[in-house]
Design a protein around this motif. Structure first.
Motif, PDB file in Angstrom:
ATOM      1  N   TRP A 189      -6.310  -5.215  -3.905  1.00 39.29           N
ATOM      2  CA  TRP A 189      -6.491  -6.980  -3.682  1.00 39.29           C
ATOM      3  C   TRP A 189      -5.072  -7.269  -3.450  1.00 39.29           C
ATOM      4  O   TRP A 189      -4.887  -8.138  -2.326  1.00 39.29           O
ATOM      5  CB  TRP A 189      -6.957  -7.298  -5.126  1.00 39.29           C
ATOM      6  CG  TRP A 189      -7.037  -9.101  -4.874  1.00 39.29           C
ATOM      7  CD1 TRP A 189      -7.130  -9.700  -3.819  1.00 39.29           C
ATOM      8  CD2 TRP A 189      -6.324  -9.921  -6.017  1.00 39.29           C
ATOM      9  NE1 TRP A 189      -7.044 -11.013  -4.347  1.00 39.29           N
ATOM     10  CE2 TRP A 189      -6.449 -11.196  -5.524  1.00 39.29           C
ATOM     11  CE3 TRP A 189      -6.136  -9.830  -7.187  1.00 39.29           C
ATOM     12  CZ2 TRP A 189      -6.176 -12.112  -6.122  1.00 39.29           C
ATOM     13  CZ3 TRP A 189      -5.667 -10.767  -7.968  1.00 39.29           C
ATOM     14  CH2 TRP A 189      -5.832 -11.955  -7.616  1.00 39.29           C
ATOM     15  N   ASP A 190      -4.153  -6.864  -4.140  1.00 34.64           N
ATOM     16  CA  ASP A 190      -2.735  -6.992  -3.802  1.00 34.64           C
ATOM     17  C   ASP A 190      -2.164  -6.735  -2.170  1.00 34.64           C
ATOM     18  O   ASP A 190      -1.391  -7.445  -1.625  1.00 34.64           O
ATOM     19  CB  ASP A 190      -1.688  -6.449  -4.708  1.00 34.64           C
ATOM     20  CG  ASP A 190      -0.283  -7.039  -4.595  1.00 34.64           C
ATOM     21  OD1 ASP A 190      -0.179  -8.186  -4.638  1.00 34.64           O
ATOM     22  OD2 ASP A 190       0.637  -6.439  -4.755  1.00 34.64           O
ATOM     23  N   TRP A 215      -6.740  -3.923  -8.323  1.00 38.67           N
ATOM     24  CA  TRP A 215      -5.544  -4.872  -8.175  1.00 38.67           C
ATOM     25  C   TRP A 215      -4.661  -4.550  -6.909  1.00 38.67           C
ATOM     26  O   TRP A 215      -4.564  -5.363  -6.202  1.00 38.67           O
ATOM     27  CB  TRP A 215      -4.942  -4.922  -9.541  1.00 38.67           C
ATOM     28  CG  TRP A 215      -3.913  -6.205  -9.594  1.00 38.67           C
ATOM     29  CD1 TRP A 215      -4.246  -7.162  -9.968  1.00 38.67           C
ATOM     30  CD2 TRP A 215      -2.719  -6.190  -9.126  1.00 38.67           C
ATOM     31  NE1 TRP A 215      -3.315  -8.206  -9.925  1.00 38.67           N
ATOM     32  CE2 TRP A 215      -2.393  -7.488  -9.259  1.00 38.67           C
ATOM     33  CE3 TRP A 215      -1.895  -5.341  -8.541  1.00 38.67           C
ATOM     34  CZ2 TRP A 215      -1.007  -8.032  -9.167  1.00 38.67           C
ATOM     35  CZ3 TRP A 215      -0.613  -5.696  -8.384  1.00 38.67           C
ATOM     36  CH2 TRP A 215      -0.123  -6.996  -8.589  1.00 38.67           C
ATOM     37  N   SER A 264      -4.214  -6.788   0.089  1.00 40.57           N
ATOM     38  CA  SER A 264      -5.415  -7.507   0.947  1.00 40.57           C
ATOM     39  C   SER A 264      -6.420  -6.726   1.595  1.00 40.57           C
ATOM     40  O   SER A 264      -7.238  -6.926   2.339  1.00 40.57           O
ATOM     41  CB  SER A 264      -4.624  -8.297   2.151  1.00 40.57           C
ATOM     42  OG  SER A 264      -4.496  -7.472   3.189  1.00 40.57           O
TER      43      SER A 264
END
Lengths: 370, 578
Positions: free
Chosen positions: B538-539, B535, B541
């Motif tokens: 992803w956060d 996560w 990028s």
């Protein structure tokens, strides 16, 4: 002759390395700093929140630099899992229930110190006393933010502006206003941050509410992507959009991935937003945390932060953000150091700002944009 | 005989006392957490405080907001759409894999598990790559023949969100109903065939009728999960102003500036309880009528496979299309992303830059923070405790005569109605409050507790569905023959419901592996897990490193699953029918 040249070279190299070492060894901490150093020695470790890009070897470099200057060997662990708000709420609950906080150092944007909860998790430290000595003489005293509700030592800055694809648009073609985002030729190619607090801040910077709100509404009608900074940059890297609002350090990150990106200031204004770094109240290693913040605030610390995760620092030359802001100024752009502006603090505390944020949120969420 | 008498005389408190204790303690914990969640929605302020005055201000703010109706409508459409998609794929697949002679069963079941390992946001990103109006590969292909500025397909709509969520939830429904398909007595189908009924008629009128209780339970569950998922809607809805309850909650909890407003977020979550109560009412009715469908009795229970003949190619194509959508396209996208420097469309330039850098970074990330060890511990214990607690609850609900047993069943469903965020905040607060007596805060144990509570509705539904299939006669016969409750459970009940329990174990373990919302609130330096690592990537990028970790997990997970199947072939052949 060659032998003499060799000796001379050895002498020069020795001096280059020896001088700083001698100067550091000759430096003496004042009483306040000596107390922190002794405390940090006893603690021996710290749990920090810096950035997920920073890996273990880079943390080891940081620890080694701190040992070199302060003579304290620290074991550093990074714990970076959530957004600043999630971390802050966790820390707040920990402090309120008397549990040892899971972090020693916390940092967020310049906006967080205005929150009661952020103030409640801040350990009060007299940063001025710690800067008044030989070991920390390189630290720019302007990094201490006395005017904030919570005096903090800010070890970096950010700006919130535009990242764009250099293979699709030239610098001059990039729109840098909300009205520019509404240009039909950028239909579906713009990324707008989903954060409603952006809007009142732009109003504060430009001093023109109508300009920002009308432009914002028009931009939203131009089929933009709306998302978090990270999400927008990912879509920009993929080529789905060409222009996106973002936070400055993400530009460096995108470049490090090899993406062809550039940076442009919105409304030709660089509003410098210093990190509100704090030692967490009742944390397990307050002295070690204090030393880390001191180092990160030094010119060397700023270099380390820039190298490891592209953090900006507008207080030290040769930092990318410093140079970028300087360039904007030379071109006639406006620079605002939000951390030192009394009127910014008043604006942040005002009902007007809250009202504007609610209004922006309603436009973003409730579909009133159409 | 004596055991049977003992049960009748003493009521509920007989030899199965430990099961009652486990079930009731779990029920009490769930109720306490639900009360804390409710408290959060009724107060202003960031932490649950029982001295704070109660207020309805959060409710008025949310309910009087005109956008709330639109958000509720969107949420409902996605819930119904996802359930329909899952139904469309799961029911035929469960029948095909559990009741017919279709080939490659083991392979398909492994794929079913593996698709769960893939981070949902990567699946959504794969569809952005395929269908994005301007850069999507499918749109670009069409553009070769019909020039346009914006392609005909787009992933940014309610239909695609529902479709992708439905695809992702299909295996969950498959799991919940496959036990019922497997344990059904095939003599009924054979009798229907003998009477001249065709395969489709037999399926519709006999097979489907028998699995109806499990199917309804599954659909109710899927609907509840469908309206509470976050990632797909965040990637495909939010960018175009389409909000559902989970995404709007996210915005209240993770504002860019200001403190999280858990109260408002909890109110949005609490609105999910209303549909839950409605569906629960119907579910209870289904449960009460369930004994009519009990199929596993002592009389000639023998599941048999239906020969598909030439139709097997149609069946294989159907399953193939499902896995193409749910696994192959996303996996290939993930594989591509894992080798590139940043997430980009395939091109010659990108191919030149392919490297293993993301794998090295991903591996070091996992290795250095003990996140892999923590994740494996989390998966094992969540799987174990969920199954044990749910077995106890199902036993009480289906087999006991305890007054108010259906209340316990409703309580077991309650965590499904609680938003994961509210659940995490409640558990966080409780664990901090009892830290000096029970120091579980910041450990893997707190994650195990949070996940176990969260998945009890799923495991309870799965195990209850399997229980329903077993007629009471079997157990009573065992007890009449002198077997104790434990002997009956061990020798009669367990062998029959073991497939459902194993599936529930594996599935819950996998759900725990990828659960991130609660993890973000409950992890500290010592209990970091893979989901939070992914996560965070992803956060930030860093999709490509997340993809590399995803590929590693799918490969390792696939090898492990095949190994388990190879090591316990008898169990899988006899119990899971693959």
């Amino acid at each position: 002759m060659k032998k003499n040249e060799g000796l001379l070279a050895i002498l020069v190299i020795s001096l280059i390395f020896l001088f700083p070492a001698l100067s550091y060894s000759a430096s003496k901490p004042n009483d306040a700093l000596a107390k922190v150093i002794e405390g940090a020695k006893a603690e021996g470790e710290a749990i920090v929140r810096i950035h997920p890009e920073v890996d273990n070897s880079e943390l080891a470099e940081l620890a080694s630099a701190i040992e070199k200057i302060f003579g304290v060997k620290l074991k550093l662990t990074q714990n970076y899992v959530g957004s600043p708000t999630a971390e802050m709420s966790k820390l707040y609950m920990e402090v309120k229930t008397g549990v040892t906080p899971h972090l020693d150092i916390m940092w967020a944007s310049v906006r967080q110190p205005f929150l009661e909860e952020y103030q409640a998790i801040t350990e009060k430290i007299d940063w001025h006393a710690l800067l008044d000595n030989d070991l920390t003489r390189d630290i720019n005293p302007n990094l201490i933010k006395d005017a904030w509700p919570v005096p903090t030592l800010s070890w970096g800055d950010a700006t919130y502006d535009i990242v764009y694809r250099t293979d699709k648009l030239s610098f001059d073609e990039v729109p840098n206003t909300y009205a520019g985002f509404a240009d039909p030729k950028f239909r579906g190619r713009i990324g707008i941050a989903e954060y409603s607090s952006e809007i009142p801040l732009r109003v504060f910077r430009t001093g023109d509410k109508e300009l920002i709100f009308s432009g914002f509404k028009a931009a939203l009608k131009n089929d933009p992507m709306i998302g978090r900074y990270g999400d927008l940059v990912a879509r920009l890297e993929m080529g789905e959009i060409w222009v996106a609002q973002t936070v400055s350090h993400r530009v460096g990150l995108a470049r490090s991935h090899g993406a062809p990106v550039g940076y442009k200031y919105m409304y030709d204004i660089a509003a410098i937003d210093p990190y509100s770094s704090i030692v967490v109240k009742n944390c397990a290693h307050p002295n070690a945390a204090t030393l880390i913040l001191l180092y990160l605030s030094s010119p060397d610390g700023a270099k380390w932060a820039e190298r490891t995760w592209y953090a900006g620092n507008s207080h030290y030359p040769r930092n990318w953000l410093y140079e970028s802001v300087k360039e904007l100024k030379e071109k006639g752009g406006k620079v605002m150091d939000l951390g030192s502006m009394k009127e910014y603090i008043d604006f942040m505390n005002s009902d007007e700002r809250k009202k504007m944020q609610d209004e922006a949120n309603a436009i973003l969420v409730s579909g009133k944009r159409k | 005989m004596s055991n049977l008498k003992q049960r009748n005389i003493l009521g509920v408190f007989t030899l199965d006392l430990p099961l009652y204790l486990i079930g009731l303690i779990a029920g009490i914990i769930i109720v306490v957490i639900a009360i804390v969640c409710l408290r959060i929605s009724l107060q202003v302020g960031m932490i649950p405080d029982f001295r704070a005055p109660l207020t309805l201000s959060n409710y008025t703010k949310v309910l009087l907001d005109p956008s709330n109706i639109k958000i509720a409508w969107n949420t409902l459409i996605i819930g119904v759409g996802a359930t329909a998609v899952a139904f469309f794929f799961a029911v035929p697949m469960a029948w095909l894999l559990q009741r017919t002679d279709i080939p490659f069963k083991r392979f398909f079941v492994v794929l079913m598990f593996l698709q769960l390992i893939m981070p949902p946001f990567l699946r959504a990103m794969a569809y952005v790559m395929m269908l994005s109006p301007r850069i999507g590969l499918i749109n670009q292909f069409i553009n070769l023949f019909i020039p346009f500025e914006t392609g005909p397909f787009s992933p940014y709509n309610l239909f695609m969100i529902a479709f992708l969520q439905g695809l992702g939830l299909t295996p969950v429904l498959f799991l919940m109903i496959s036990g019922a398909f497997w344990s059904m007595d095939s003599t009924y189908e054979e009798a229907a065939k003998a009477c001249g009924a065709g395969k489709f008629v037999v399926f519709r009128r006999i097979t489907l009728s028998f699995v109806m209780p499990a199917l309804l339970a599954g659909l109710i569950y899927i609907f509840m999960v469908g309206i509470s998922l976050f990632e797909t809607a965040a990637l495909l809805g939010t960018p175009k102003g389409i909000y559902i309850f989970p995404t709007i909650m996210y915005q209240w909890i993770y504002p860019d500036f200001g403190k999280p407003n858990f109260g408002i977020a909890a109110v949005y979550g609490m609105q999910l309880i209303i549909p839950l109560l409605v569906v629960l009412y119907f579910y209870q009715k289904v449960l009460k009528a369930a004994y009519r469908y009990a199929a596993v009795t002592g009389k000639g229970y023998r599941p048999k496979w239906v020969a598909l003949g030439r139709l097997k190619w149609v069946a294989l194509s159907f399953i193939g299309i499902y896995f193409l959508f749910v696994f192959l396209i996303p996996f290939l996208t993930m594989l591509w992303a894992s080798f590139v420097q940043y997430f980009q469309l395939p091109s010659m330039e990108a191919i030149k830059q392919l490297s293993m850098d993301n794998y090295i970074k991903g591996f070091l990330l996992i290795w250095n923070k003990r996140s892999l060890t923590n994740t494996l511990m989390l998966m094992f214990f969540v799987g174990l405790f969920s199954v044990v607690v749910s077995f106890a609850i199902s036993w009480i609900v289906v087999r006991s005569r305890m007054p108010g047993k259906y209340v316990l069943d409703s309580i077991a469903m309650l965590p499904k109605a609680l938003p994961h965020v509210a659940l995490a905040i409640a558990i966080l607060y409780i664990s901090l409050s009892i830290m000096k007596i029970v120091p579980i805060y910041g450990t893997v144990i707190i994650l195990v507790i949070a996940n176990t509570i969260s998945y009890i509705p799923f495991t309870t539904r799965t195990i209850t569905s399997a229980f329903i299939q077993i007629h009471r006669d079997l157990e009573e016969a065992a007890q009449v023959a002198g077997g104790s409750v434990w002997v009956t459970i061990r020798r009669i009940v367990m062998p029959i419901i073991l497939p459902a329990m194993v599936f529930a174990f594996i599935w819950t373990a996998l759900l725990a592996y990828r659960e991130v919302t609660m993890a973000l609130f409950l992890i500290g330096p010592k209990n970091i897990v893979l989901a939070s690592e992914i996560w965070t990537l992803w956060d930030q990028s860093d999709i490509v490193t997340a993809a590399a970790i995803g590929v590693m997990m799918v490969i390792v997970g696939g090898i492990l699953l095949f190994l388990v199947m190879g090591l316990f072939p008898r169990f899988f052949r006899e119990r899971v029918e693959i």
